[in-house]
Design a protein around this motif. Sequence first.
Motif, PDB file in Angstrom:
ATOM      1  N   VAL A 586      -7.636   4.047  26.036  1.00 34.43           N
ATOM      2  CA  VAL A 586      -8.069   3.667  27.384  1.00 34.43           C
ATOM      3  C   VAL A 586      -7.941   2.168  27.601  1.00 34.43           C
ATOM      4  O   VAL A 586      -7.560   1.719  28.688  1.00 34.43           O
ATOM      5  N   ILE A 587      -8.239   1.369  26.584  1.00 29.59           N
ATOM      6  CA  ILE A 587      -8.221  -0.088  26.797  1.00 29.59           C
ATOM      7  C   ILE A 587      -6.913  -0.741  26.382  1.00 29.59           C
ATOM      8  O   ILE A 587      -6.710  -1.918  26.666  1.00 29.59           O
ATOM      9  N   ASP A 588      -6.021   0.004  25.721  1.00 25.52           N
ATOM     10  CA  ASP A 588      -4.775  -0.611  25.250  1.00 25.52           C
ATOM     11  C   ASP A 588      -3.574   0.247  25.645  1.00 25.52           C
ATOM     12  O   ASP A 588      -3.327   1.302  25.051  1.00 25.52           O
ATOM     13  N   PRO A 589      -2.797  -0.184  26.643  1.00 26.82           N
ATOM     14  CA  PRO A 589      -1.651   0.612  27.111  1.00 26.82           C
ATOM     15  C   PRO A 589      -0.524   0.702  26.097  1.00 26.82           C
ATOM     16  O   PRO A 589       0.422   1.476  26.305  1.00 26.82           O
ATOM     17  N   ARG A 590      -0.600  -0.072  25.009  1.00 25.25           N
ATOM     18  CA  ARG A 590       0.429   0.061  23.975  1.00 25.25           C
ATOM     19  C   ARG A 590       0.373   1.432  23.313  1.00 25.25           C
ATOM     20  O   ARG A 590       1.359   1.885  22.725  1.00 25.25           O
ATOM     21  N   ILE A 591      -0.764   2.093  23.407  1.00 23.88           N
ATOM     22  CA  ILE A 591      -0.838   3.500  22.978  1.00 23.88           C
ATOM     23  C   ILE A 591      -0.348   4.328  24.163  1.00 23.88           C
ATOM     24  O   ILE A 591      -1.103   4.653  25.079  1.00 23.88           O
ATOM     25  N   ASP A 592       0.937   4.637  24.162  1.00 18.67           N
ATOM     26  CA  ASP A 592       1.486   5.333  25.332  1.00 18.67           C
ATOM     27  C   ASP A 592       1.611   6.831  25.113  1.00 18.67           C
ATOM     28  O   ASP A 592       1.968   7.565  26.035  1.00 18.67           O
ATOM     29  N   ARG A 593       1.307   7.293  23.909  1.00 20.18           N
ATOM     30  CA  ARG A 593       1.267   8.726  23.599  1.00 20.18           C
ATOM     31  C   ARG A 593       0.069   8.965  22.697  1.00 20.18           C
ATOM     32  O   ARG A 593      -0.140   8.220  21.737  1.00 20.18           O
ATOM     33  N   LEU A 594      -0.708   9.989  22.986  1.00 18.43           N
ATOM     34  CA  LEU A 594      -1.949  10.228  22.245  1.00 18.43           C
ATOM     35  C   LEU A 594      -2.084  11.695  21.880  1.00 18.43           C
ATOM     36  O   LEU A 594      -1.841  12.572  22.704  1.00 18.43           O
ATOM     37  N   ASP A 631     -13.491  11.694  31.544  1.00 19.70           N
ATOM     38  CA  ASP A 631     -13.078  10.490  32.267  1.00 19.70           C
ATOM     39  C   ASP A 631     -12.090   9.675  31.446  1.00 19.70           C
ATOM     40  O   ASP A 631     -11.179   9.046  32.001  1.00 19.70           O
ATOM     41  N   LEU A 632     -12.269   9.676  30.130  1.00 17.81           N
ATOM     42  CA  LEU A 632     -11.362   8.924  29.267  1.00 17.81           C
ATOM     43  C   LEU A 632      -9.958   9.531  29.316  1.00 17.81           C
ATOM     44  O   LEU A 632      -8.964   8.809  29.446  1.00 17.81           O
ATOM     45  N   TYR A 633      -9.897  10.846  29.203  1.00 20.74           N
ATOM     46  CA  TYR A 633      -8.578  11.491  29.282  1.00 20.74           C
ATOM     47  C   TYR A 633      -7.942  11.240  30.658  1.00 20.74           C
ATOM     48  O   TYR A 633      -6.737  10.944  30.760  1.00 20.74           O
ATOM     49  N   ALA A 634      -8.749  11.348  31.706  1.00 22.48           N
ATOM     50  CA  ALA A 634      -8.204  11.150  33.055  1.00 22.48           C
ATOM     51  C   ALA A 634      -7.665   9.732  33.230  1.00 22.48           C
ATOM     52  O   ALA A 634      -6.667   9.528  33.932  1.00 22.48           O
ATOM     53  N   ALA A 635      -8.310   8.757  32.573  1.00 21.08           N
ATOM     54  CA  ALA A 635      -7.888   7.364  32.721  1.00 21.08           C
ATOM     55  C   ALA A 635      -6.561   7.072  32.028  1.00 21.08           C
ATOM     56  O   ALA A 635      -6.010   5.979  32.188  1.00 21.08           O
ATOM     57  N   LEU A 636      -6.035   8.033  31.266  1.00 21.40           N
ATOM     58  CA  LEU A 636      -4.759   7.830  30.574  1.00 21.40           C
ATOM     59  C   LEU A 636      -3.549   8.263  31.411  1.00 21.40           C
ATOM     60  O   LEU A 636      -2.406   7.976  31.040  1.00 21.40           O
ATOM     61  N   ALA A 637      -3.778   8.978  32.499  1.00 21.84           N
ATOM     62  CA  ALA A 637      -2.640   9.451  33.306  1.00 21.84           C
ATOM     63  C   ALA A 637      -1.775   8.254  33.749  1.00 21.84           C
ATOM     64  O   ALA A 637      -2.296   7.206  34.118  1.00 21.84           O
ATOM     65  N   PRO A 638      -0.451   8.383  33.698  1.00 20.79           N
ATOM     66  CA  PRO A 638       0.347   9.574  33.391  1.00 20.79           C
ATOM     67  C   PRO A 638       0.860   9.613  31.944  1.00 20.79           C
ATOM     68  O   PRO A 638       1.883  10.238  31.664  1.00 20.79           O
TER      69      PRO A 638
END
Length: 703
Positions: A586-594, A631-638
């Motif tokens: 959630v806080i680091d967009p460098r994780i682009d696949r989870l 909410d955490l999962y939703a914040a990762l879209a897309p």
Amino acid sequence: MQASPSDSHLIAPNPITRGEFLVALAAGGAALASPAVAHDGGRMMWDFMTGYIRLLDQKRRERFDAIETAEDLDVLRRKVRSRLTEMWGPFPKEKTPLNPQRLGVIERQGYRIEKIIYESRPRLFVPVNLYRPTGADGPFPATIFPPGHAAAGKAFPDYQKFCIRMAQSGFVVLIWDPISQGERIQLWNTKDDSPLAGTGTGEHSVLGRQCYLLGLNLMQYRVWESIRAIDYLESRSDVDAGRIAMAGNSGGGMETLQFAGFEDRLRAAVSTCAVATFRAKTEALLIADPEQILHGTLRHGIDHPELLASFGPRPLMIGAAIRDYVPIAATRSTYQEVAKAYRLLNASGKLVLRETDDTHGLNRELRDAAVRWLSRWLNPDAPKSEEPLAVLPEEDLRCTSTGQVATSFDPSSVLTLNQAYAEQTAPQRSVPKTADEYTVFRSEIRRRVQNITRVGPLKREPGVLVPDRVFDTADFPKGDAIVVSDSGKDDPLIRRSVIDPLIAAGYRVVGIDLRGWGATKPALEGYQVRFDWDDFFAYRSLEIGRPLLGQRMRDLLGAAPSRTTHRTWLVVGVGAAALVALHAAVIDPRIDRLVTVGGLLSYRSLIDDPLATEPFSSYLPGVVRAYDIRDLYAALAPRQVLVVNPMSSRRQPLGRVQAWEQLDWASRVYELNGAADSFRLETKISSLQMRETLEAWAGAVTC
């Protein structure tokens, strides 16, 4: 394919600066324990945490030493009260009617015992024994006496003896069954008439953990009942409201040292077999009850000396047993610090330390000292009392018809009150319907995650080992995959079910052990403990104001850049590490696949289920009032997300319908972002199926 371990990396603490920590390390252990080295990862958590606590304690002492005037102490008192209100959590908005019921009287020589039940909150019933002198009408001085953690509560023999002695000395004494003791088991199994989660500290652990999720502390319930006990005494014509004291032993002593300085109506206090410091209790391996562990207390610079100094200049007795598990050296040290405050207030004669050569407990010597101390200040003409020879059986002192509030009334409980508070305070969100709404939502969740986890700056932290193992599969890997698991990177099941399929999908895989897991799982030679080390360090992490989940996030995000060759990463979190990986994404967009495997799906479920078994290191203070896992999962879209074998609050695999009940909201957010296919759920699949699923999913993901 080549697997190779790399050097351990370190990431920087907050609120202690990196420079302060390095100076402390250079002191060779004078200010801070030396950090563990790579070949002794089992000591790493212990060395780091005790070192961190010692440095916080050093800073606290420096601030306390700088106090020079009564005005400085007044500033300290205001700070302590403000922080206690914050750390306990908000009290009820109003004092509701106590509705006292007098249910019987036991006449004894020179005193009587009234059996009373009142409501500290609506339908939260409190069974009370009130000891009162006979032969006079009063008004008498009075003492509230919250018991320690004895299962019998108010009926514990040594506590009866203290109450009798006080009544014989001309005092009214109010003693009650605290939550989870005596007649007040909160989680009661009516089918077989037994506690669901044990008594005393066993049930406190369950309820106290729930309270943290709500931004509360179980002590808030206890001190509110002390407030209402004083309210009840003030309502009686036979009590002198200007002469009310508080005394407590063990757990009751801890309540006294936290509460006495907070309450202006108290005129004197006694705390026995409780006073030391939080640092000393950690070093003595006392895991403690949740009600004694305040979130952020050491970060705020508040320890036993500050709590007790806030009571000055009112008369205070500290009682100690020399052979107690509460460290006597720390008791004496705290007494010396508090004595300085009393000197500044010209009240040295109002502070005393009384010791007994005994083990933990309110023995006769400490009872004598406490009775004399309170009589000196509140009833100097008190008749001399003798040690009572006989106490009553627990059954005789009961206030309920069945022996339990749970089966004698239709009561509220801490569980039902927590659930109601969760309903009132949990954020009510609608699915963001536009790109702008989603941007605001995502930013809000990111900010709340940073605030709740206190992850801080993602820099290397001295003293923290982050071992890894790298699996290079080809000259031109498809990407970097980072695997974190609560069972460690070298768990054979993790290798077969997670690492191998990622390698087969063309990834360079880095297995990382976050602090306290895998190669740094605590293993201290010579230490025999009855608790789980992960719980121990999770509690200590709350005291320093840095939740362990947040510390592990920092390990992951601080170590990843130096262990990887690509700018973005696929991260897999397994077990309790699933929540770490999810928060980090959630806080680091460098994780682009989870990928999360075996992760919890709802923090709210830990409130609704009193028998939850999710590891305590997954708990975050106040999280239910800030966000839930959906909410955490939703914040990762897309971004691409795969949720595998999610777990219930009791670590049982959830079926597809149950899982979608929690995740449907996040799935709809993905749909509105035009990324419905990027969010995938697989439930109750086998290890072999997981290998196949993960390899296919990772191989199909576009880097």
